[in-house]
Design a protein around this motif. Structure first.
Motif, PDB file in Angstrom:
ATOM      1  N   PHE A  95      -4.300  -2.703  -3.876  1.00 16.49           N
ATOM      2  CA  PHE A  95      -4.444  -1.686  -2.841  1.00 16.49           C
ATOM      3  C   PHE A  95      -4.833  -0.345  -3.467  1.00 16.49           C
ATOM      4  O   PHE A  95      -4.302   0.022  -4.526  1.00 16.49           O
ATOM      5  CB  PHE A  95      -3.129  -1.518  -2.069  1.00 16.49           C
ATOM      6  CG  PHE A  95      -2.569  -2.807  -1.541  1.00 16.49           C
ATOM      7  CD1 PHE A  95      -3.077  -3.397  -0.386  1.00 16.49           C
ATOM      8  CD2 PHE A  95      -1.525  -3.439  -2.201  1.00 16.49           C
ATOM      9  CE1 PHE A  95      -2.564  -4.579   0.099  1.00 16.49           C
ATOM     10  CE2 PHE A  95      -1.004  -4.633  -1.723  1.00 16.49           C
ATOM     11  CZ  PHE A  95      -1.527  -5.215  -0.567  1.00 16.49           C
ATOM     12  N   VAL A  96      -5.724   0.378  -2.796  1.00 15.07           N
ATOM     13  CA  VAL A  96      -6.089   1.702  -3.273  1.00 15.07           C
ATOM     14  C   VAL A  96      -6.131   2.658  -2.084  1.00 15.07           C
ATOM     15  O   VAL A  96      -6.625   2.316  -1.009  1.00 15.07           O
ATOM     16  CB  VAL A  96      -7.443   1.689  -4.026  1.00 15.07           C
ATOM     17  CG1 VAL A  96      -8.588   1.250  -3.120  1.00 15.07           C
ATOM     18  CG2 VAL A  96      -7.740   3.060  -4.640  1.00 15.07           C
ATOM     19  N   TRP A  97      -5.589   3.832  -2.284  1.00 18.65           N
ATOM     20  CA  TRP A  97      -5.558   4.857  -1.227  1.00 18.65           C
ATOM     21  C   TRP A  97      -6.982   5.283  -0.891  1.00 18.65           C
ATOM     22  O   TRP A  97      -7.776   5.609  -1.779  1.00 18.65           O
ATOM     23  CB  TRP A  97      -4.728   6.042  -1.722  1.00 18.65           C
ATOM     24  CG  TRP A  97      -4.609   7.179  -0.763  1.00 18.65           C
ATOM     25  CD1 TRP A  97      -4.087   7.160   0.487  1.00 18.65           C
ATOM     26  CD2 TRP A  97      -5.009   8.537  -1.010  1.00 18.65           C
ATOM     27  NE1 TRP A  97      -4.127   8.406   1.055  1.00 18.65           N
ATOM     28  CE2 TRP A  97      -4.694   9.277   0.151  1.00 18.65           C
ATOM     29  CE3 TRP A  97      -5.598   9.192  -2.100  1.00 18.65           C
ATOM     30  CZ2 TRP A  97      -4.957  10.643   0.261  1.00 18.65           C
ATOM     31  CZ3 TRP A  97      -5.851  10.545  -2.003  1.00 18.65           C
ATOM     32  CH2 TRP A  97      -5.536  11.260  -0.825  1.00 18.65           C
ATOM     33  N   LEU A 134       1.701   6.934   4.422  1.00 19.04           N
ATOM     34  CA  LEU A 134       0.998   8.193   4.645  1.00 19.04           C
ATOM     35  C   LEU A 134       1.052   9.034   3.368  1.00 19.04           C
ATOM     36  O   LEU A 134       2.124   9.331   2.848  1.00 19.04           O
ATOM     37  CB  LEU A 134       1.648   8.952   5.807  1.00 19.04           C
ATOM     38  CG  LEU A 134       1.001  10.279   6.195  1.00 19.04           C
ATOM     39  CD1 LEU A 134      -0.388  10.035   6.785  1.00 19.04           C
ATOM     40  CD2 LEU A 134       1.884  11.017   7.209  1.00 19.04           C
ATOM     41  N   HIS A 135      -0.121   9.410   2.874  1.00 19.64           N
ATOM     42  CA  HIS A 135      -0.200  10.211   1.640  1.00 19.64           C
ATOM     43  C   HIS A 135      -1.264  11.285   1.834  1.00 19.64           C
ATOM     44  O   HIS A 135      -2.421  10.988   2.134  1.00 19.64           O
ATOM     45  CB  HIS A 135      -0.556   9.301   0.452  1.00 19.64           C
ATOM     46  CG  HIS A 135      -0.683  10.021  -0.856  1.00 19.64           C
ATOM     47  ND1 HIS A 135       0.364  10.714  -1.436  1.00 19.64           N
ATOM     48  CD2 HIS A 135      -1.735  10.168  -1.703  1.00 19.64           C
ATOM     49  CE1 HIS A 135      -0.034  11.246  -2.580  1.00 19.64           C
ATOM     50  NE2 HIS A 135      -1.301  10.936  -2.768  1.00 19.64           N
ATOM     51  N   TRP A 193      -5.457   2.501   3.666  1.00 17.99           N
ATOM     52  CA  TRP A 193      -5.579   1.981   2.304  1.00 17.99           C
ATOM     53  C   TRP A 193      -6.611   0.855   2.312  1.00 17.99           C
ATOM     54  O   TRP A 193      -6.709   0.095   3.268  1.00 17.99           O
ATOM     55  CB  TRP A 193      -4.238   1.438   1.808  1.00 17.99           C
ATOM     56  CG  TRP A 193      -3.224   2.511   1.528  1.00 17.99           C
ATOM     57  CD1 TRP A 193      -2.621   3.338   2.429  1.00 17.99           C
ATOM     58  CD2 TRP A 193      -2.691   2.855   0.257  1.00 17.99           C
ATOM     59  NE1 TRP A 193      -1.745   4.195   1.808  1.00 17.99           N
ATOM     60  CE2 TRP A 193      -1.760   3.909   0.462  1.00 17.99           C
ATOM     61  CE3 TRP A 193      -2.886   2.390  -1.041  1.00 17.99           C
ATOM     62  CZ2 TRP A 193      -1.047   4.499  -0.579  1.00 17.99           C
ATOM     63  CZ3 TRP A 193      -2.175   2.962  -2.086  1.00 17.99           C
ATOM     64  CH2 TRP A 193      -1.268   4.019  -1.854  1.00 17.99           C
ATOM     65  N   TYR A 194      -7.367   0.763   1.230  1.00 17.52           N
ATOM     66  CA  TYR A 194      -8.326  -0.321   1.075  1.00 17.52           C
ATOM     67  C   TYR A 194      -7.696  -1.460   0.274  1.00 17.52           C
ATOM     68  O   TYR A 194      -6.988  -1.222  -0.717  1.00 17.52           O
ATOM     69  CB  TYR A 194      -9.591   0.163   0.371  1.00 17.52           C
ATOM     70  CG  TYR A 194     -10.394   1.163   1.173  1.00 17.52           C
ATOM     71  CD1 TYR A 194     -10.571   1.013   2.546  1.00 17.52           C
ATOM     72  CD2 TYR A 194     -10.976   2.277   0.545  1.00 17.52           C
ATOM     73  CE1 TYR A 194     -11.300   1.941   3.282  1.00 17.52           C
ATOM     74  CE2 TYR A 194     -11.708   3.203   1.268  1.00 17.52           C
ATOM     75  CZ  TYR A 194     -11.861   3.027   2.647  1.00 17.52           C
ATOM     76  OH  TYR A 194     -12.583   3.937   3.373  1.00 17.52           O
ATOM     77  N   PRO A 201       0.833  -1.209   0.000  1.00 17.87           N
ATOM     78  CA  PRO A 201       0.000   0.000   0.000  1.00 17.87           C
ATOM     79  C   PRO A 201       0.864   1.254   0.000  1.00 17.87           C
ATOM     80  O   PRO A 201       1.097   1.877   1.030  1.00 17.87           O
ATOM     81  CB  PRO A 201      -0.807  -0.141   1.287  1.00 17.87           C
ATOM     82  CG  PRO A 201       0.081  -0.917   2.198  1.00 17.87           C
ATOM     83  CD  PRO A 201       0.860  -1.845   1.337  1.00 17.87           C
ATOM     84  N   SER A 202       1.322   1.633  -1.176  1.00 13.12           N
ATOM     85  CA  SER A 202       2.262   2.747  -1.306  1.00 13.12           C
ATOM     86  C   SER A 202       2.108   3.387  -2.672  1.00 13.12           C
ATOM     87  O   SER A 202       1.871   2.690  -3.681  1.00 13.12           O
ATOM     88  CB  SER A 202       3.701   2.254  -1.116  1.00 13.12           C
ATOM     89  OG  SER A 202       4.632   3.227  -1.504  1.00 13.12           O
TER      90      SER A 202
END
Length: 405
Positions: A60-62, A45-46, A52-53, A19-20
């Motif tokens: 993975f999606v933010w 962290l974004h 993240w889902y 998740p990045s």
């Protein structure tokens, strides 16, 4: 597990492996598209958001780009990286100490019956190291952040119990047989009773030395899975002591086949053991134990450390991705490590002849593989630090009332 609906609110890419925003892209999602969500985890962290889902297609999606009116569970990802066979050899122990201090592992499984340690000096030094050494990025001693488990054995070294109390389990010289020596006798009452007597002795010695309950129970060569009476008795004992035991469900397939060929027993299948476990209500130390990093097997030559370590890195990365994408909340990586300047099997075999004579049951042909596993962890920094895994958290500190005895 229940799934959840979400609606994409802004153009966003799904990611694979982790998740990045720096992870490889999988698919571009357009605003107003529907997505199906499995669960949520903490990731990079974004723009002030680290949730993240995980979609049902394991990407993975933010979460900042997806709207959902549903309460999606955020699953913590807790892990153990356990080094087995600690406590019987100074180079193996040195590897474990360095790995603990540098944050490469956070769990050890200790063999308590070192033959040349009649006064427990070697084990006491390990206990002292844990209490006096601080880990990476923490002021707490390693004793507070390390899961120290009992690695029960009846296939290596000598018993802790008086010989006359476990005479069925030893040869004429007072040593346990190698695992190939186990036969149908180990399903009989007398053998199982003596195996349990030895388990109690090793457990008592563990508590005396480490001043704590074992954080988990494992067995050398997975001997607790060899017969139903052993499985039932050892698991029932662990349940009574409230000690989690390593799950049988993820035994190394190649290793299990190797055991099947070697022992004079018809080893139970995973499905059979699953039915036993359900009936007993066993508590496993983690949801899943990852064993793919373990190897190469003793009978395979180690041709190139570079290629072997590259394969181990891929195994670790694949295992990390699978863990994050799954609904498991706990996972263990099982490793076997050593800190040594030797590299070739012949060198290890010649150097450790005295050790094999003193403590049979730990195969020195595999020590070259231990070097590769240590270097793999050292270069990948799999366990407690590194950008790749900054969103993992280690298992909680062991509660004082459980830790101390």
């Amino acid at each position: 597990m229940e799934t959840y609906k979400g609606i994409v609110t802004k153009l966003v890419n799904t990611r694979i492996f982790k998740p990045s925003v720096n992870a490889p892209k999988s698919q571009e999602l357009q605003p107003r598209w529907d997505v199906e969500i499995s669960h949520a985890i903490r990731g990079e962290l974004h723009r002030g958001i680290d949730i993240w889902y995980v979609l049902t297609n394991r990407t993975f999606v933010w979460s900042g780009a997806v709207f959902t009116s549903q309460n999606i569970p955020i699953l913590a990802k807790l892990y153990l990286v356990t080094a087995d066979d600690i406590g019987v050899n100074k180079e193996i122990d040195l590897g474990a100490k360095l790995a603990l201090k540098n944050g490469l592992i956070n769990s050890i499984a200790v063999l308590i019956n070192r033959t040349a340690d009649a006064d427990d000096e070697h084990l006491e030094s390990l206990h002292k190291f844990l209490n006096e050494t601080k880990g990476t990025n923490t002021s707490a001693p390693l004793a507070h952040t390390t899961h120290v488990g009992l690695h029960y054995t009846i296939t290596s070294g000598r018993p802790v119990s008086p010989i006359e109390e476990v005479k069925n389990l030893v040869d004429e010289n007072g040593y346990f047989p190698e695992y190939k020596g186990l036969d149908s006798n180990y399903a009989t009452d007398s053998y199982v009773q003596q195996a349990m007597r030895e388990l109690e002795s090793q457990y008592t010695k563990f508590k005396r030395v480490f001043k704590r309950e074992p954080a988990h129970l494992t067995s050398h060569h997975d001997v607790h899975t060899f017969t139903y009476p052993l499985f039932n008795s050892i698991h029932s004992w662990a349940i009574s002591k409230k000690i989690p035991i390593r799950s049988h469900s993820f035994l190394p397939p190649i290793r299990r086949e190797f055991y099947d060929l070697g022992v004079k027993l018809n080893l139970p299948s995973i499905d059979t053991m699953n039915s036993w476990s359900i009936k007993l209500g066993c508590q496993s130390s983690t949801d899943h134990t990852m064993v793919g990093h373990y190897g190469p097997a003793p009978f395979l030559p180690l041709i190139s450390y570079t290629s072997v370590i590259r394969k181990k890195h891929k195994t670790l990365d694949d295992g990390i991705y699978d863990f994050l994408a799954s609904t498991d909340q706990t996972r263990e990586v099982m490793v076997h490590i050593i800190k040594s300047d030797l590299t070739k099997k012949r060198e290890f075999k010649d150097h450790y002849k005295p050790f094999v004579k003193e403590y049979p049951g730990v195969d020195t042909r595999y020590f070259a593989g231990r070097v590769a596993e240590y270097v793999s962890l050292q270069t990948r920094k799999t366990a407690l630090e590194g950008k790749l895994n900054s969103y993992f958290i280690p298992f909680d500190f062991i509660l004082p009332e459980i830790r101390n005895v």
